[in-house]
Design a protein around this motif. Structure first.
Motif, PDB file in Angstrom:
ATOM      1  N   ARG A  93       0.830  -1.207   0.000  1.00 21.66           N
ATOM      2  CA  ARG A  93       0.000   0.000   0.000  1.00 21.66           C
ATOM      3  C   ARG A  93       0.866   1.261   0.000  1.00 21.66           C
ATOM      4  O   ARG A  93       0.565   2.227  -0.717  1.00 21.66           O
ATOM      5  N   LEU A 113      -5.600  -2.559  -5.726  1.00 22.91           N
ATOM      6  CA  LEU A 113      -5.269  -3.746  -4.936  1.00 22.91           C
ATOM      7  C   LEU A 113      -6.341  -4.815  -5.067  1.00 22.91           C
ATOM      8  O   LEU A 113      -6.038  -6.004  -5.204  1.00 22.91           O
ATOM      9  N   ALA A 119      -5.226  -7.139  -2.270  1.00 26.18           N
ATOM     10  CA  ALA A 119      -5.795  -6.493  -1.085  1.00 26.18           C
ATOM     11  C   ALA A 119      -5.309  -7.148   0.202  1.00 26.18           C
ATOM     12  O   ALA A 119      -5.021  -6.466   1.196  1.00 26.18           O
ATOM     13  N   GLN A 122      -1.688  -5.949   1.220  1.00 30.98           N
ATOM     14  CA  GLN A 122      -1.399  -4.522   1.201  1.00 30.98           C
ATOM     15  C   GLN A 122      -0.416  -4.083   2.285  1.00 30.98           C
ATOM     16  O   GLN A 122       0.288  -3.082   2.119  1.00 30.98           O
TER      17      GLN A 122
END
Length: 301
Positions: A93, A113, A119, A122
């Motif tokens: 991220r 993501l 995701a 991240q």
């Protein structure tokens, strides 16, 4: 959007590119195919301004590729095999937030993501990512700035089928919103899924430039008409080209419409009629092995 004019690239006595010319209009999706060493990556690196041609010229957004400034590059995205540019100590991220901060209206990190199946990763540091995860993050970095033009050098190499499907879906969606991309690949399935236009290179020369279906048609490969026949013999004009396997016959046909009409008019008792067109992979192999130039298929413009 992109123009290449008589591009040549030489490394001593080795010719990596030999007079390659083409144009891409805004919104086009072009796939560069060819064997290893055909000049695919060299073409992208020249267009992206990372490599100086030996002769010829290239333009992006109307600017010569050797003179691209940060102003033009903010509208470009890149995924190259040997230029990852990721920071190993940042998280996934943090990486997207860092690169997204260079652009006025980046795609939200969570959107990329989720779209690329990252995701759940991240908060993982880049150095702990698998090769496939790192590749997907490189693509996310290339797309985060909402580029108008993206260069993708074998973006799905080494990825599992699910990851490839995710990337294909994401790219197809972005292309529908007007993004132009040019990608290299060895996957003919990827070329068929993503490409409106095929540029086929061999030994640095452009063998073909045009839509995939035109490439198939220009390869000269036959269609295969298969059927089961009962009773009467085939008409002589068809019998000489038909191969029998029990009750099933297969007919190689360069004019499938004419041969299908002849079968219908023959009055034969036919069942399970099937027509199989040549595939892009078969056309690719035929053109690369034969080295036939079919550049007359180049789109006008």
């Amino acid at each position: 959007m992109v123009e290449a004019a008589s591009l040549e690239k030489r490394y001593g006595s080795v010719h990596a590119l030999r007079g390659v010319s083409f144009r891409l209009e805004p919104g086009e999706r072009a796939v560069v195919l060819g064997p290893n060493g055909s000049g695919k990556t060299t073409t992208l690196e020249i267009l992206g301004g990372f490599l100086q041609p030996s002769s010829g010229r290239a333009w992006v957004f109307g600017v010569e590729s050797t003179r691209l400034s940060p102003r033009e590059r903010r509208y470009m995205g890149f995924v190259f095999q040997d230029k990852p540019g990721l920071y190993p100590e940042l998280s996934v991220r943090e990486t997207l937030e860092l690169f997204g901060g260079y652009y006025p209206s980046p795609i939200p990190p969570v959107q990329l993501l989720e779209g690329l199946g990252l995701a759940e990763r991240q908060n993982r540091r880049v150095r702990h990512l698998s090769g496939g995860e790192r590749r997907r993050l490189e693509l996310a970095v290339a797309l985060v700035g909402r580029p108008r033009l993206v260069f993708l050098d074998e973006p799905t190499t080494g990825l599992d089928p699910e990851a490839r499907q995710r990337i294909w879906g994401l790219l197809a969606g972005l292309a529908q919103n007007g993004m132009t991309f040019i990608l290299t690949t060895h996957s003919l399935e990827e070329a068929e899924r993503l490409g409106q236009r095929v540029l086929l290179l061999k030994d640095g020369e452009l063998l073909f430039d045009g839509p995939p279906q035109t490439m198939i048609a220009r390869s000269g490969l036959p269609h295969r008409i298969s059927f089961r026949k009962f009773g009467e013999h085939l008409p002589p004009s068809l019998a000489s080209r038909a191969v029998a396997d029990g009750e099933r016959f297969t007919l190689n046909s360069l004019r499938p419409e004419e041969d299908l009409l002849a079968l219908r008019e023959s009055g034969l008792d036919l069942a399970d009629l099937q027509v199989r067109s040549p595939t892009l992979e078969e056309a690719y192999l035929a053109l690369v092995r034969g080295g036939v130039r079919v550049q007359d298929a180049t789109p006008a413009g």
